[in-house]
Write an enzyme that holds these catalytic residues in place. Structure first.
Site, PDB file in Angstrom:
ATOM      1  N   CYS A 106       0.819  -1.214   0.000  1.00 23.78           N
ATOM      2  CA  CYS A 106       0.000   0.000   0.000  1.00 23.78           C
ATOM      3  C   CYS A 106       0.861   1.276   0.000  1.00 23.78           C
ATOM      4  O   CYS A 106       1.499   1.574  -0.998  1.00 23.78           O
ATOM      5  CB  CYS A 106      -0.983  -0.061   1.162  1.00 23.78           C
ATOM      6  SG  CYS A 106      -2.470   0.856   0.832  1.00 23.78           S
TER       7      CYS A 106
ATOM      8  N   HIS B 120      -3.366  -5.338   1.659  1.00 21.87           N
ATOM      9  CA  HIS B 120      -2.743  -5.549   2.974  1.00 21.87           C
ATOM     10  C   HIS B 120      -2.733  -7.017   3.394  1.00 21.87           C
ATOM     11  O   HIS B 120      -3.614  -7.434   4.166  1.00 21.87           O
ATOM     12  CB  HIS B 120      -3.517  -4.746   4.032  1.00 21.87           C
ATOM     13  CG  HIS B 120      -3.310  -3.278   3.939  1.00 21.87           C
ATOM     14  ND1 HIS B 120      -2.314  -2.611   4.617  1.00 21.87           N
ATOM     15  CD2 HIS B 120      -3.970  -2.340   3.229  1.00 21.87           C
ATOM     16  CE1 HIS B 120      -2.363  -1.330   4.343  1.00 21.87           C
ATOM     17  NE2 HIS B 120      -3.362  -1.134   3.504  1.00 21.87           N
TER      18      HIS B 120
ATOM     19  N   GLU C  96      -0.926  -8.337   5.563  1.00 21.16           N
ATOM     20  CA  GLU C  96      -0.646  -8.422   7.015  1.00 21.16           C
ATOM     21  C   GLU C  96      -1.924  -8.303   7.848  1.00 21.16           C
ATOM     22  O   GLU C  96      -1.899  -8.563   9.043  1.00 21.16           O
ATOM     23  CB  GLU C  96       0.381  -7.346   7.418  1.00 21.16           C
ATOM     24  CG  GLU C  96      -0.140  -5.928   7.578  1.00 21.16           C
ATOM     25  CD  GLU C  96      -0.419  -5.201   6.261  1.00 21.16           C
ATOM     26  OE1 GLU C  96      -0.319  -5.818   5.180  1.00 21.16           O
ATOM     27  OE2 GLU C  96      -0.755  -3.999   6.329  1.00 21.16           O
TER      28      GLU C  96
END
Ligand code: GLN
Length: 190
Positions: free
Chosen positions: A78, A169, A171
């Site tokens: 990002c 994302h 994560e």
């Protein structure tokens, strides 16, 4: 294996957890003393304009740029993708400028807020993709940039040399396959 995670702003804690779960050592990078023993680097999501400013203020900009251009493996998500890009739509000043793509910041179509979908990322199939005011790649500027995903007609994941850059994302999901693939790349380059 030591994985540096830029920790001046943004979603660094979540990446750190993923790296620990996979048995590697996360190293939070806040100043120039933190970068000496890293085998790979994660540039997290957050706010790219703030990260750009803090990279300059901490003195991390020059040494990290040099390490990346010398082939340090990087996983960027990002805001991290924006930090690496050679061009930013609208003429905004690039930061590292090492990834030969042009990116547009802040959302497109149904990404205006945030949304989730599932897609293939290179050889990884059915990956949960979470977008939050995400950038997208409007143009690749080198034949050596490999496109890993297109969602809603927009390029959202690319690989160039040892850099993998994602608009979403990984994560923030429980799926560790992208981080695992990154650690494999780092292992091979050590
Ligand atoms: N919109 C942010 C930026 O322009 C990126 C959003 C994110 O990292 N989730 O920097």
């Amino acid at each position: 294996m030591n994985i540096g995670i830029l920790a001046v702003q943004g979603a660094f804690a979540e990446h750190s957890e993923c790296i620990s779960k996979l048995g590697a050592e996360p190293v939070l990078i806040r100043n120039t003393g933190d970068i000496h023993n890293i085998d790979g680097l994660i540039l997290p999501g957050g706010e790219s304009t703030v990260q750009h400013r803090l990279l300059n203020e901490t003195g991390l900009f020059q040494p990290l740029r040099e390490m990346i251009s010398n082939g340090l493996p990087v996983l960027a998500t990002c805001a991290g993708m924006i930090i690496l890009a050679q061009h930013i739509c609208g003429g905004e000043e690039p930061c590292f400028g090492l990834l030969p793509v042009s990116v547009c910041r802040n959302a497109y179509g149904r990404q205006l807020g945030s949304f989730s979908t599932v897609g293939n990322i290179g050889s990884i199939s059915d990956f949960p993709m979470r977008f939050i005011r995400a950038p997208y790649v409007e143009r690749v500027c080198s034949d050596n940039v490999r496109i890993l995903n297109i969602t809603d007609d927009r390029i959202t994941a690319v690989r160039y040399k040892s850099i993998t850059a994602l608009a979403f994302h990984p994560e923030l999901t429980d799926d560790l396959r992208i981080h695992r693939e990154f650690l494999d790349t780092v292992g091979k380059s050590c």
